[in-house]
Design an enzyme around this catalytic site. Structure first.
Site, PDB file in Angstrom:
ATOM      1  N   ASP A 222      50.351  97.436  28.964  1.00  0.00           N
ATOM      2  CA  ASP A 222      50.347  97.851  30.230  1.00  0.00           C
ATOM      3  C   ASP A 222      48.506  97.847  30.407  1.00  0.00           C
ATOM      4  O   ASP A 222      47.810  98.247  29.594  1.00  0.00           O
ATOM      5  CB  ASP A 222      50.592  99.547  30.523  1.00  0.00           C
ATOM      6  CG  ASP A 222      50.625  99.845  31.713  1.00  0.00           C
ATOM      7  OD1 ASP A 222      51.179  99.398  32.698  1.00  0.00           O
ATOM      8  OD2 ASP A 222      49.920 100.779  31.870  1.00  0.00           O
TER       9      ASP A 222
ATOM     10  N   GLU B 268      49.077  92.883  31.401  1.00  0.00           N
ATOM     11  CA  GLU B 268      48.656  92.833  32.534  1.00  0.00           C
ATOM     12  C   GLU B 268      46.977  92.633  32.458  1.00  0.00           C
ATOM     13  O   GLU B 268      46.288  93.790  32.141  1.00  0.00           O
ATOM     14  CB  GLU B 268      48.851  94.267  33.162  1.00  0.00           C
ATOM     15  CG  GLU B 268      50.225  94.289  33.651  1.00  0.00           C
ATOM     16  CD  GLU B 268      50.440  95.871  34.417  1.00  0.00           C
ATOM     17  OE1 GLU B 268      50.938  95.665  35.410  1.00  0.00           O
ATOM     18  OE2 GLU B 268      49.832  96.899  33.701  1.00  0.00           O
TER      19      GLU B 268
END
Ligand code: CA
Length: 654
Positions: free
Chosen positions: A349, A378
């Protein structure tokens, strides 16, 4: 997601006399106190306990032992001894299996109490570590558990799902609703006898299940003593090395959550599916109250020059992956999940808040375990106190081989900008997006001087049309299409999925995308009720034909290695874009691309509602492999009608 508290905490940076006047978070501090041992946390045997805590700024440290998770009074408080590199140790004789513990440290003139960041088991709501023998948490047959075979990262077809969403619908046919155990149920059926649960996943043909965070998250988001009263995605980590308790059959029994999550992995492995864990090391639920912040205040997070917490995560804080003990903590944690829980992949993340060298080291360490373990993340280009050149984001993909990043550019080209509600994409009438779709189709690799994205190799892009964040594809298309017919919306939706599953790179599907999942227009459902978030198995039954379409797409990708070329060089030499009018993207995959059984493939993404007439390259006798419902005529040219994908093949030179 996190709770933003008032800044009512005074940060003590410790007594300069304790740290020899070294300032927390500096290079000199790390040089003096970096501890590289593998015995942090508690080591338990039936006749002895050994604790090691890293807390260089503490003046004193104590292990507090409790007989139960909620005893207010400690059973024992045992002072620790200062040891090398800022660590503290304690050796205790006796069998403490079943007890709970915390650390208490004296920082400046105050005392902080916190759970052990290295705890591998906890009591309900994760406020205390639990002492147990990890071997007792192995489900039957665990030692024989093996990863399903996998050739290359680009062979993965990832299905992203939240543990609770998967089974909580009343029509799910699963007994253990909302729990890890639901993934272990076989033969479950829903409305009209459709497959549900793991049978549905096997039938669909996905290769990887990606779980939204399953490490323990903040008790304020979901109270584990009342797991049905709140909902959360879980992006507010509390204990990194312990599974979340609200998905366990018994969150009070520390072994329950561990055994059941292992059981989930085992069950999926036994049906040929691998498991990816979503990990959120970029921030904690609270930059002041979290255990790391309590034990070594000021060390684990990034600060701005004015002393406030850097907040690139927009969740109140961001961890300092460049500080050696934070870096070690992340690496130790990932390796632990890979070894102890047999995880097959990790999705980072907000990876753009980590530093490049951390991701390189994680790749190296996971390769030692099994090079087929996937790393995705990400890689957004974000604001942070970390130096721009150090950030593990899309701009630095070249320094992070075999780390895949989410391709927001293709996502936006498909359905319109995520953050602009009126924006249209290629599949629903957006203009001048053909080149963007071409870029995505070739894996966004440096194809030529005009066509390239961030990845240098196809295994560095995760291609997707929707994920847990933002509107679902269906909701976005409906919102922008205001009043558009069901047939048009459905055709656009199918085309977006078709592009994702035929593009070079690693495709990711959001759970329920196969039945055009809706969250009733809720854009950010991180704490919305089950009614918004759950997989609606009734809708799955109502949209059998759409599920079937997705299944066919997956089968097409699996049958044709041409869609799964493993190197940039291969893509450059086998993929050629073909002439096509506006609203169309056409390309060929030539000469047994990727070792394909067909000599040539022709792929057409047709986003126009009407009819188009396209020239076909003269490479042999074309036959329709996919999308025949759109083909009106094929006689040296190809006439197609309606929004959709058509794939043709030449099986041998004629
Ligand atoms: Ca929790």
């Amino acid at each position: 997601m996190s709770i933003q508290h008032e800044l009512d905490f005074h940060i003590h940076y410790g007594d300069p006399e304790v740290t020899g006047s070294l300032v927390v978070g500096t290079k000199e501090f790390d040089e003096a106190f970096f501890y590289d041992g593998d015995d942090l946390g508690v080591t338990y045997t039936a006749d002895r306990l050994f604790f090691r805590l890293w807390a260089p700024t503490a003046g004193e440290a104590v292990v507090v032992l409790y007989r139960s998770w909620d005893d207010e009074v400690a059973g024992l408080e045992l002072p620790m001894t200062r040891a090398e590199k800022g660590t503290w140790t304690l050796d205790v004789e006796g069998d403490f299996g079943g007890w709970f513990y915390t650390y208490r440290v004296k920082i400046g003139d105050g005392w902080n109490e916190a759970a052990d960041p290295y705890a591998k088991a906890v009591g309900v709501n994760g406020k205390r570590g639990a002492i147990l023998d990890l071997r007792t948490t192995d489900p039957a047959g665990w030692a024989a558990d093996t990863k399903p075979p996998m050739r290359a990262a680009v062979d993965a077809i990832i299905y992203e799902v939240h543990v609770r969403d998967f089974s909580i619908h009343p029509e799910s046919g699963m007994k253990h609703k909302g729990k890890y155990l639901a993934f272990c149920e076989k033969g479950t059926r829903g409305p009209e006898g459709i497959y549900t649960g793991i049978d549905h996943l096997v039938d669909l043909g996905v290769t990887h299940v990606q779980l939204l965070p399953v490490n323990d998250y903040f008790y304020g988001s979901v109270d584990e003593t009342k797991p049905n009263e709140q909902y959360n995605w879980g992006y507010d980590p509390q204990n990194y090395n312990v599974p979340e308790g609200s998905y366990a059959a018994d969150p009070y029994q520390p072994d329950s959550r561990i055994r059941e999550l292992k059981g989930l992995v085992q069950a999926l492995h036994s049906r040929g599916i691998r498991v990816i864990q979503d990990v959120v090391y970029n921030h904690l639920y609270d930059g002041y109250r979290a255990n790391l912040a309590q034990l070594v205040p000021g060390y684990y997070f990034r600060y701005r020059s004015d002393g406030t917490l850097s907040n690139g995560s927009h969740c109140g804080n961001e961890t300092a992956s460049e500080h050696l003990m934070m870096r070690k903590f992340i690496i130790d944690s990932v390796v632990y999940w890979a070894r102890e829980f047999h995880m097959d992949g990790f999705r980072f993340d907000l990876m753009g808040l980590h530093d490049v060298s951390l991701m390189q080291e994680i790749r190296r360490r996971l390769d030692e375990i099994d090079p087929s373990i996937l790393i995705t993340g990400e890689g957004w280009v974000m604001d942070s106190a970390l130096a721009p050149e150090e950030r593990a984001n899309q701009l630095h993909a070249g320094r992070m081989p075999r780390v895949a990043q989410f391709n927001d550019r293709l996502r936006n080209a498909l359905k319109g900008d995520t953050f602009d509600k009126a924006s249209r994409g290629f599949v629903n009438g957006g203009w001048y997006l053909e080149h963007e779709i071409k870029t995505g189709a070739c894996g966004s690799i440096p194809y030529n001087e005009y066509t390239f994205g961030f990845p240098l190799q196809p295994d560095q892009t995760v291609n997707y049309a929707e994920c847990h964040d933002n509107f679902t594809l269906w909701d976005k298309l409906s919102l922008v299409g205001g009043g558009e017919s069901e047939d048009i919306l459905r055709a656009s939706h199918r085309l977006a999925s078709a592009i994702v599953l035929t593009s070079q790179g690693i495709p990711l599907l959001h759970a329920g995308q196969e039945f055009m999942r809706t969250k009733q227009g809720v854009e950010n459902s991180y704490k919305s009720p089950d009614e918004i978030n759950r997989l609606d198995w009734q809708r799955c039954a109502d949209r059998k034909h759409d599920v079937w379409y997705m299944k066919e797409l997956i089968a097409l990708r699996k049958a044709h290695p041409a869609f799964r070329m493993t190197t940039t060089e291969e893509i450059r030499s086998h993929l050629r874009f073909e002439d096509a009018p506006g609203g169309c993207v056409a390309y060929t995959l030539r000469d047994h691309a990727g070792g394909d059984p067909f000599e040539h493939l022709y792929v057409l993404y047709h986003a126009n509602r009407g009819t188009d007439d396209l020239p076909l390259p003269q490479l042999g006798e074309w036959e329709v492999l996919f999308g025949s419902e759109h083909v009106r005529r094929m006689d040296g040219r190809l006439q197609v009608e309606g929004i959709g994908m058509v794939v043709l093949g030449v099986s041998k030179r004629s």
